[in-house]
Design a protein around this motif. Structure first.
Motif, PDB file in Angstrom:
ATOM      1  N   ILE A 299       0.832  -1.210   0.000  1.00 14.08           N
ATOM      2  CA  ILE A 299       0.000   0.000   0.000  1.00 14.08           C
ATOM      3  C   ILE A 299       0.861   1.252   0.000  1.00 14.08           C
ATOM      4  N   LEU A 300       1.883   1.278   0.842  1.00 16.18           N
ATOM      5  CA  LEU A 300       2.753   2.461   0.927  1.00 16.18           C
ATOM      6  C   LEU A 300       3.469   2.716  -0.397  1.00 16.18           C
ATOM      7  N   ILE A 301       3.976   1.668  -1.018  1.00 20.28           N
ATOM      8  CA  ILE A 301       4.680   1.831  -2.299  1.00 20.28           C
ATOM      9  C   ILE A 301       3.705   2.291  -3.384  1.00 20.28           C
ATOM     10  N   SER A 302       2.497   1.744  -3.394  1.00 21.58           N
ATOM     11  CA  SER A 302       1.493   2.140  -4.385  1.00 21.58           C
ATOM     12  C   SER A 302       1.126   3.621  -4.232  1.00 21.58           C
ATOM     13  N   LEU A 303       0.896   4.051  -3.001  1.00 22.53           N
ATOM     14  CA  LEU A 303       0.550   5.458  -2.772  1.00 22.53           C
ATOM     15  C   LEU A 303       1.710   6.381  -3.121  1.00 22.53           C
ATOM     16  N   TYR A 304       2.931   5.949  -2.825  1.00 25.85           N
ATOM     17  CA  TYR A 304       4.107   6.753  -3.165  1.00 25.85           C
ATOM     18  C   TYR A 304       4.223   6.924  -4.678  1.00 25.85           C
ATOM     19  N   ASN A 305       3.967   5.871  -5.430  1.00 29.52           N
ATOM     20  CA  ASN A 305       4.048   5.947  -6.887  1.00 29.52           C
ATOM     21  C   ASN A 305       2.893   6.727  -7.493  1.00 29.52           C
ATOM     22  N   SER A 306       1.784   6.825  -6.772  1.00 26.11           N
ATOM     23  CA  SER A 306       0.636   7.561  -7.301  1.00 26.11           C
ATOM     24  C   SER A 306       0.843   9.071  -7.248  1.00 26.11           C
ATOM     25  N   VAL A 307       1.821   9.532  -6.463  1.00 22.29           N
ATOM     26  CA  VAL A 307       2.068  10.979  -6.349  1.00 22.29           C
ATOM     27  C   VAL A 307       3.471  11.372  -6.772  1.00 22.29           C
ATOM     28  N   SER A 308       4.306  10.409  -7.174  1.00 24.83           N
ATOM     29  CA  SER A 308       5.680  10.729  -7.569  1.00 24.83           C
ATOM     30  C   SER A 308       6.148   9.724  -8.618  1.00 24.83           C
ATOM     31  N   ASN A 309       7.339   9.948  -9.135  1.00 26.61           N
ATOM     32  CA  ASN A 309       7.926   9.071 -10.140  1.00 26.61           C
ATOM     33  C   ASN A 309       9.279   8.565  -9.660  1.00 26.61           C
ATOM     34  N   PRO A 310       9.280   7.549  -8.784  1.00 27.69           N
ATOM     35  CA  PRO A 310      10.562   7.027  -8.288  1.00 27.69           C
ATOM     36  C   PRO A 310      11.303   6.262  -9.380  1.00 27.69           C
ATOM     37  N   TYR A 311      12.590   6.069  -9.170  1.00 27.57           N
ATOM     38  CA  TYR A 311      13.367   5.272 -10.102  1.00 27.57           C
ATOM     39  C   TYR A 311      12.872   3.831 -10.089  1.00 27.57           C
ATOM     40  N   GLU A 312      13.244   3.085 -11.121  1.00 30.77           N
ATOM     41  CA  GLU A 312      12.826   1.692 -11.233  1.00 30.77           C
ATOM     42  C   GLU A 312      13.619   0.826 -10.258  1.00 30.77           C
ATOM     43  N   THR A 313      13.321   0.976  -8.983  1.00 25.54           N
ATOM     44  CA  THR A 313      13.970   0.171  -7.940  1.00 25.54           C
ATOM     45  C   THR A 313      12.880  -0.518  -7.134  1.00 25.54           C
ATOM     46  N   TYR A 314      13.206  -0.912  -5.917  1.00 26.97           N
ATOM     47  CA  TYR A 314      12.222  -1.562  -5.060  1.00 26.97           C
ATOM     48  C   TYR A 314      11.079  -0.629  -4.677  1.00 26.97           C
ATOM     49  N   MET A 315      11.246   0.678  -4.897  1.00 26.78           N
ATOM     50  CA  MET A 315      10.166   1.615  -4.602  1.00 26.78           C
ATOM     51  C   MET A 315       9.238   1.826  -5.790  1.00 26.78           C
ATOM     52  N   GLY A 316       9.513   1.141  -6.891  1.00 37.23           N
ATOM     53  CA  GLY A 316       8.655   1.199  -8.058  1.00 37.23           C
ATOM     54  C   GLY A 316       7.763  -0.030  -8.147  1.00 37.23           C
ATOM     55  N   PRO A 317       7.320  -0.371  -9.371  1.00 39.41           N
ATOM     56  CA  PRO A 317       6.467  -1.552  -9.545  1.00 39.41           C
ATOM     57  C   PRO A 317       7.075  -2.838  -9.005  1.00 39.41           C
ATOM     58  N   ILE A 318       8.408  -2.952  -9.045  1.00 40.99           N
ATOM     59  CA  ILE A 318       9.054  -4.171  -8.553  1.00 40.99           C
ATOM     60  C   ILE A 318       8.709  -4.407  -7.081  1.00 40.99           C
ATOM     61  N   GLY A 319       8.702  -3.351  -6.283  1.00 42.65           N
ATOM     62  CA  GLY A 319       8.371  -3.488  -4.870  1.00 42.65           C
ATOM     63  C   GLY A 319       6.962  -4.007  -4.660  1.00 42.65           C
ATOM     64  N   ILE A 320       6.015  -3.534  -5.494  1.00 40.48           N
ATOM     65  CA  ILE A 320       4.636  -4.003  -5.380  1.00 40.48           C
ATOM     66  C   ILE A 320       4.529  -5.456  -5.814  1.00 40.48           C
ATOM     67  N   TYR A 321       5.228  -5.802  -6.900  1.00 43.39           N
ATOM     68  CA  TYR A 321       5.222  -7.195  -7.352  1.00 43.39           C
ATOM     69  C   TYR A 321       5.712  -8.128  -6.243  1.00 43.39           C
ATOM     70  N   VAL A 322       6.801  -7.757  -5.604  1.00 41.47           N
ATOM     71  CA  VAL A 322       7.402  -8.612  -4.578  1.00 41.47           C
ATOM     72  C   VAL A 322       6.482  -8.723  -3.356  1.00 41.47           C
ATOM     73  N   CYS A 323       6.035  -7.579  -2.843  1.00 42.63           N
ATOM     74  CA  CYS A 323       5.223  -7.585  -1.612  1.00 42.63           C
ATOM     75  C   CYS A 323       3.884  -8.290  -1.812  1.00 42.63           C
ATOM     76  N   SER A 324       3.194  -7.966  -2.902  1.00 43.06           N
ATOM     77  CA  SER A 324       1.878  -8.575  -3.136  1.00 43.06           C
ATOM     78  C   SER A 324       2.003 -10.055  -3.486  1.00 43.06           C
ATOM     79  N   SER A 325       3.073 -10.429  -4.191  1.00 42.04           N
ATOM     80  CA  SER A 325       3.285 -11.847  -4.504  1.00 42.04           C
ATOM     81  C   SER A 325       3.544 -12.646  -3.234  1.00 42.04           C
ATOM     82  N   LEU A 326       4.352 -12.093  -2.338  1.00 42.53           N
ATOM     83  CA  LEU A 326       4.606 -12.774  -1.067  1.00 42.53           C
ATOM     84  C   LEU A 326       3.324 -12.899  -0.251  1.00 42.53           C
ATOM     85  N   SER A 327       2.513 -11.850  -0.252  1.00 40.60           N
ATOM     86  CA  SER A 327       1.237 -11.907   0.480  1.00 40.60           C
ATOM     87  C   SER A 327       0.347 -13.018  -0.061  1.00 40.60           C
TER      88      SER A 327
END
Length: 231
Positions: A111-139
């Motif tokens: 949730i935190l990573i999704s909200l952060y990406n909805s208001v900013s453009n982080p680099y393609e790191t764990y704070m981007g889509p990759i972070g959501i893929y990892v966290c939601s996949s683990l869940s």
């Protein structure tokens, strides 16, 4: 600032994950399993009693009728009682609870990573889509594992028999013909898993569309004649 399309996708992903967290929090507080057995008191071979075990993750209720004699309804804390009994049951139950806690943690990170990406453009790191893929996949994976662990603990072990005997106040009791049913709390884990996958899908759709758009923008330059590229 991110585009409207990106904001919509990442906000929708955060909402889907938030809904899944709400479901998981509710399911952890309600009934997960109901098991019924028939009983015989002492050395008797006459099974004229019955017991019904309503099991939550943290609390349980044992309703008895001549199992043995006229003992009243017994309410107990699941984890301390299973710890006193020992064996594989406490291991499986504690592992299921721990995995659910990890599911909540990974969902919160998603949730935190999704909200952060909805208001900013982080680099393609764990704070981007990759972070959501990892966290939601683990869940999703951990919640599916919980479904397996819990049903194995209830239906493939002698959990109910041990609890009935442990709560018999040192009176001897025999049980047989166990019948188990999973309850509402157990089945609510399934939509949690589905919503975690939906959160991944929403981000993937945006990521794929953005990648396709970048490729289309690069194509005119790649296909241009060499004579034009020289000027």
């Amino acid at each position: 600032m991110p585009s409207t399309k990106k904001t919509l996708h990442f906000t929708s992903s955060a909402l889907a994950t938030s809904a899944s967290v709400g479901l998981l929090g509710f399911c952890m507080s309600t009934h997960w399993a109901k098991t019924t057995v028939i009983c015989a008191s002492g050395e008797s071979s006459f099974f004229n009693g019955s017991a019904t075990l309503n099991l939550d993750l943290f609390a349980g209720v044992l309703e008895r009728s001549f199992c043995p004699f006229f003992l009243p309804e017994a309410r107990f804390q699941v984890i301390p009682t299973l710890a006193n009994i020992g064996g594989v049951n406490i291991v499986l139950h504690a592992l299921a609870v721990l995995l659910l806690v990890l599911c909540l943690l990974f969902s919160a990170l998603s949730i935190l990573i999704s909200l952060y990406n909805s208001v900013s453009n982080p680099y393609e790191t764990y704070m981007g889509p990759i972070g959501i893929y990892v966290c939601s996949s683990l869940s999703a994976c951990l919640s599916f594992l919980v479904l397996i662990l819990f049903v194995v603990n209830v239906q493939a072990t002698d959990l109910t028999e041990k609890l009935v005997k442990n709560l018999a106040n040192e009176l001897e009791v025999k049980v047989r013909d166990e019948s188990s049913q999973m309850q509402f709390g157990y089945y609510l884990v399934i939509p949690y898993t589905v919503l975690s996958l939906v959160a991944i899908l929403l981000i993937y759709l945006y990521d794929h569309a953005a990648y396709t758009q970048r490729k289309e923008q690069q194509r005119p330059t790649e296909d241009a004649p060499k004579e034009i590229m020289m000027y």
